[in-house]
Enzyme design. Structure first.
Site: not given
Ligand code: IFM
Length: 519
Positions: A58, A113, A157, A202-203, A344, A346, A412, A455
């Site tokens: 990213q 991170r 990731h 990651n996730e 993570n 949200y 995140e 994040w």
């Molecule tokens: O941008 C993503 C990240 O790569 C992984 N977790 C969720 C974020 C937001 O969608």
């Protein structure tokens, strides 16, 4: 009435100030007031750190430079699947890492991170190490450390080397365990003298559902009717297989770290999981049971084996022989194979019973879960997440009660806004303010949280929608050849907080704040 009038006048005053001078208004609005908590209410580093997160694909760019080979995201993006966006240049952190570390210093971050691009370090996923890849990560790590910022490194990731996908199907093959462990070994050996926090994945629950069930994310495995337009895959079995191999890969890398490196490097290794918090859509018994099932399918899928050595009972029941079985040796290796869990979080969602799905003969993970999920606010017209920090409090309390209160990082957490929208991102401030306050509440209640990473540091390429949304503290116009970083209000706000000044996000009313902190 008088109070309301005063509030109105106050808001008008702020609006006028903001339109006259952003920096003046920031000092006034973000530097004053006392809303009852500040940085020093949390434990000091290294016991608790505040930071920001990012991932290699990213932000790095330089996708075909200095020996890097494509990952499955490069392939996917180049097929035009990300709204035309690619990570070819992204935020160009590969060349701008020094500038970015200075932004972190300016913001007051205590930790950063980031993830390592496997195919930059070991082109083709296996075999010789790329000296230029090694050099880049050494430089980044050294730059962080010399500026007093703790590096937290994620090994994977979502950007599996394309070569391993082509060779044996990536995560659906048991061959991946050996290759992932060898890659992790290079990282521990080369960077472990300076990196003390390692996250293997990651996730995985998100990239596996997107990539192997619905098939809208790379490597686009799926089968009809669950996913469409995939040239290969099996949505009924592959998501379970992929998570199984991911857990075995994690456990193998963690065992290697613990046996060979931990005693001399004195670091920690963990895994990350994405989780919503769920509440029942109605008060019926069915929806209440469905809510627990939702937690088992989302969070328990990854974390239950780590804590208890096996998948949640309801997953085994509903998926039957499609969910792999751990041998007793595997179970023993997976159980307890972590020093911390990364989370993570949200947003909170409603869960509703959908047991009818279990009557279908051929099922995928979603049908096995027998739930339907809904956003809390059905009328929500904005792009932004409803702000539900109370859900994070409940999730952390749930983990404390059901999973032995492990050391935990919020890896995140952040507000989504439209890309190229206003630099005055009040909703991000309100979001972060609410979640950080909630984190303090759960720590005071005995949760073992050790850090908070928002994040994200920069407006980067968004994996889920390419160029539609952004999460950054710093705005970047991706069409600007200079890729200039510009602080949003949230960067100033976070900075004020981290530099231990009191702050009040005045754009939210007291009533809003009450709402964020209770259901
Ligand atoms: O941008 C993503 C990240 O790569 C992984 N977790 C969720 C974020 C937001 O969608």
């Amino acid at each position: 009435m008088i109070l309301q009038l005063e509030l109105l006048l106050h808001l008008c005053f702020i609006i006028v100030l903001i339109s006259i001078s952003p920096s003046l208004s920031l000092d006034l609005e973000l530097g004053n007031g006392d809303d009852g908590f500040e940085r020093d209410d949390f434990p000091a580093p290294p016991d608790f750190v505040f930071g920001a997160s990012a991932s290699a694909y990213q932000v790095e760019g330089a996708a075909d430079q200095d020996g890097r080979t494509p990952s499955i995201w490069d392939t996917y993006a180049h097929e035009g699947k990300m709204d035309g966006a690619t990570g070819d240049v992204a935020c160009d952190q590969y060349h701008k890492y020094k500038e970015d570390v200075q932004l972190m210093v300016k913001t007051g971050l205590e930790a950063y991170r980031f993830s390592i691009s496997w195919s930059r370090l070991i082109p083709n996923g296996r075999g010789p190490v790329n000296p230029k890849g090694l050099q880049y990560y050494n430089n980044l790590i050294d730059q962080l450390i010399s500026n007093g910022i703790q590096p937290h490194v994620t090994l994977h990731h979502a950007d599996l080397p394309q070569a391993l996908e082509d060779e044996y199907g990536g995560w659906v093959s048991p061959n991946i365990v050996k290759d992932f462990t060898a890659y992790a070994n290079v990282c521990f050996e080369q960077f472990g003298d300076r990196v003390a926090h390692w996250t293997t994945m990651n996730e995985p629950n998100v990239f596996v559902l997107g990539g192997y069930d619905i098939g809208f994310l790379p490597p686009q495995h799926c089968s009809a009717p669950f996913g469409v337009n995939c040239s290969r895959g099996n949505s009924s079995t592959e998501p379970y297989l992929a998570i199984h191999n991911i857990l075995l890969s994690h456990a193998s890398a963690a065992a290697l770290y613990k046996q060979t490196y931990q005693h001399k490097q004195r670091g920690f290794i963990g895994i990350n999981v994405f989780s919503y918090w769920f509440i029942p859509r109605t008060e019926t018994q069915h929806d209440q049971v469905a809510t627990q099932r939702a937690m088992d399918f989302y969070f328990g899928w990854v974390v239950h084996p780590l804590v208890y050595g096996d998948y949640p009972r309801v997953m085994k029941k509903n998926a039957g022989s499609r969910i792999p079985t751990f041998t007793s040796a595997e179970s023993a290796q997976v159980q307890g194979s972590f020093d911390f869990i990364g989370l993570n979080y949200y947003v909170t969602l409603y869960a509703e019973d959908f047991s009818a799905a279990l009557n279908i003969q051929e099922r995928d993970y979603t049908a096995d879960s027998a739930i339907q999920i809904y956003p809390l606010d059905f009328n929500q017209s904005t792009f932004e997440y409803p702000i539900t920090p109370w859900g994070m409090e409940e999730l952390l309390e749930y983990i404390k009660q059901n999973y032995g209160n492990p050391p935990l990082y919020i890896h995140e957490n952040g507000q989504r806004t439209r890309r190229n929208s206003s630099l005055e991102d009040w909703s991000r401030i309100e979001y972060m303010h609410g979640h950080i306050h909630s984190l303090l509440n759960v720590i005071r209640n005995g949760s073992n949280a050790r850090g908070y990473f928002m994040w994200s540091l920069l407006d980067s390429i968004e994996l889920l929608d390419g160029l539609k949304s952004s999460y950054g503290l710093y705005y970047i116009d991706l069409d600007d050849p200079e890729l200039k970083r510009q602080p949003k209000l949230s960067a100033h706000w976070y900075s004020k907080f981290l530099k231990k000044k009191n702050f009040t996000p005045h754009s939210a009313s007291d009533a809003d704040h009450q709402r964020y902190f209770s259901r």
